[in-house]
Design a protein around this motif. Structure first.
Motif, mmCIF file in Angstrom:
data_model
loop_
_atom_site.group_PDB
_atom_site.id
_atom_site.type_symbol
_atom_site.label_atom_id
_atom_site.label_comp_id
_atom_site.label_asym_id
_atom_site.label_seq_id
_atom_site.Cartn_x
_atom_site.Cartn_y
_atom_site.Cartn_z
ATOM 1 N N PHE A 98 129.227 -43.553 -52.460
ATOM 2 C CA PHE A 98 128.921 -42.146 -52.246
ATOM 3 C C PHE A 98 128.897 -41.433 -53.597
ATOM 4 N N ARG A 99 127.858 -40.627 -53.803
ATOM 5 C CA ARG A 99 127.628 -40.057 -55.128
ATOM 6 C C ARG A 99 128.126 -38.620 -55.267
ATOM 7 N N LEU A 127 128.975 -51.602 -42.973
ATOM 8 C CA LEU A 127 127.641 -51.278 -42.469
ATOM 9 C C LEU A 127 126.512 -51.784 -43.355
ATOM 10 N N GLY A 128 126.807 -52.089 -44.603
ATOM 11 C CA GLY A 128 125.795 -52.669 -45.483
ATOM 12 C C GLY A 128 124.573 -51.778 -45.642
ATOM 13 N N GLU A 129 123.391 -52.338 -45.366
ATOM 14 C CA GLU A 129 122.143 -51.608 -45.554
ATOM 15 C C GLU A 129 122.044 -50.374 -44.661
ATOM 16 N N GLN A 130 122.731 -50.372 -43.527
ATOM 17 C CA GLN A 130 122.722 -49.199 -42.655
ATOM 18 C C GLN A 130 123.339 -47.980 -43.337
ATOM 19 N N LEU A 131 124.255 -48.229 -44.270
ATOM 20 C CA LEU A 131 124.944 -47.135 -44.936
ATOM 21 C C LEU A 131 124.128 -46.564 -46.099
ATOM 22 N N PRO A 162 121.156 -45.326 -46.776
ATOM 23 C CA PRO A 162 120.456 -44.030 -46.738
ATOM 24 C C PRO A 162 121.395 -42.821 -46.723
ATOM 25 N N HIS A 163 122.679 -43.044 -46.457
ATOM 26 C CA HIS A 163 123.620 -41.933 -46.292
ATOM 27 C C HIS A 163 124.491 -41.697 -47.521
ATOM 28 N N LEU A 164 124.336 -42.534 -48.549
ATOM 29 C CA LEU A 164 125.223 -42.434 -49.702
ATOM 30 C C LEU A 164 124.968 -41.194 -50.546
ATOM 31 N N ALA A 165 123.827 -40.559 -50.361
ATOM 32 C CA ALA A 165 123.537 -39.319 -51.098
ATOM 33 C C ALA A 165 124.082 -38.089 -50.380
ATOM 34 N N ARG A 166 124.567 -38.245 -49.152
ATOM 35 C CA ARG A 166 125.107 -37.113 -48.413
ATOM 36 C C ARG A 166 126.441 -36.677 -49.023
ATOM 37 N N PRO A 167 126.705 -35.383 -49.113
ATOM 38 C CA PRO A 167 128.009 -34.941 -49.615
ATOM 39 C C PRO A 167 129.121 -35.463 -48.710
ATOM 40 N N LEU A 168 130.223 -35.855 -49.305
ATOM 41 C CA LEU A 168 131.369 -36.351 -48.539
ATOM 42 C C LEU A 168 132.619 -35.602 -48.972
ATOM 43 N N PHE A 169 133.367 -35.118 -47.992
ATOM 44 C CA PHE A 169 134.626 -34.409 -48.224
ATOM 45 C C PHE A 169 135.783 -35.274 -47.738
ATOM 46 N N ALA A 170 136.836 -35.355 -48.543
ATOM 47 C CA ALA A 170 137.953 -36.238 -48.219
ATOM 48 C C ALA A 170 139.286 -35.534 -48.458
ATOM 49 N N VAL A 171 140.271 -35.895 -47.638
ATOM 50 C CA VAL A 171 141.648 -35.460 -47.898
ATOM 51 C C VAL A 171 142.270 -36.435 -48.892
#
Length: 235
Positions: A94-95, A66-70, A72-81
């Motif tokens: 993702f931070r 997604l490049g630049e589209q992604l 703005p969302h890299l600061a969102r919390p991400l949960f992973a298995v």
């Protein structure tokens, strides 16, 4: 040991290198391949603002284009298995990434512990709905964006014969219930894994092992934890 890997090609290559490092000989026979829908993922990200959940590194690969589209969302919390998927998300930028060991239910409990309501689940299909069921039971609001489909790849008779003729594999690795179902749905593969063959059938989880035919259950083993390190420890 000759080990048959049934994962999609992208993941299978990484597993093959791990097997070589352990002194084994990998044989690759992808049973499913992903078809990505990055547009669906981009649209879902654009209309939501809360935390994100992924249960497979495949979802991370979908959004990696997604490049630049992604951005703005890299600061969102991400949960992973699993830590492998979490590591892939961190590598993408993702931070704030949290991972659960175990299955989708464990991830749902982690999400609930951090009160991450309004979750976006970037999912594949077909899939087990353990994670979604857990979220509902815990009262967590969420939306689902199906952004990839695992499509069956039927190996031909010549490809199967090349693997099982001569010195056949001594073990087969199964990572998903759907892949195991597809594998045993191929007559030539069922025949190759006859009851007397002694080929070990190594499964990532109890759910995967349920796809092993009853006559072959004695050759099956289940990883102590549902991750690749545990699965390969069975070799």
């Amino acid at each position: 040991m000759r080990v048959l890997v049934t994962r999609p090609a992208h993941s299978a290559e990484k597993t093959a290198q791990r097997l070589r490092d352990m002194g084994h000989e990998p044989l690759l026979l992808p049973i499913r391949q992903p078809a990505h829908d990055s547009a669906a993922a981009a649209a879902a990200l654009a209309r939501t603002s809360g935390a994100i959940a992924v249960t497979s590194a495949e979802a991370v690969r979908v959004i990696s284009v997604l490049g630049e589209q992604l951005r703005p969302h890299l600061a969102r919390p991400l949960f992973a298995v699993g830590e492998t998927t979490a590591k892939a998300a961190r590598g993408l930028g993702f931070r704030s990434v949290a991972s659960s060991s175990g299955n989708g239910r464990n991830l749902a409990e982690l999400v609930a512990a951090q009160a991450a309501d309004g979750l976006l689940y970037l999912a594949g299909t077909p899939r087990a709905e353990t994670f979604e069921a857990g979220l509902r039971q815990l009262g967590i609001g969420f939306s689902v964006a199906e952004c990839y489909r695992m499509q069956p790849v039927a190996p031909g008779p010549a490809e199967i014969e090349a693997i099982f003729a001569g010195t056949p594999p001594q073990a087969v690795l199964f990572y998903s219930r759907q892949t195991a179902d597809d594998f045993f749905g191929v007559a030539e593969l069922r025949s190759a894994l006859s009851v007397g063959s002694g080929i070990r059938l190594l499964c990532l989880s109890e759910a995967v092992a349920q796809a092993i035919p009853a006559a072959l259950k004695k050759n099956a083993a289940i990883a102590p934890m549902p991750d690749e390190k545990s699965l390969l420890s069975l070799l």
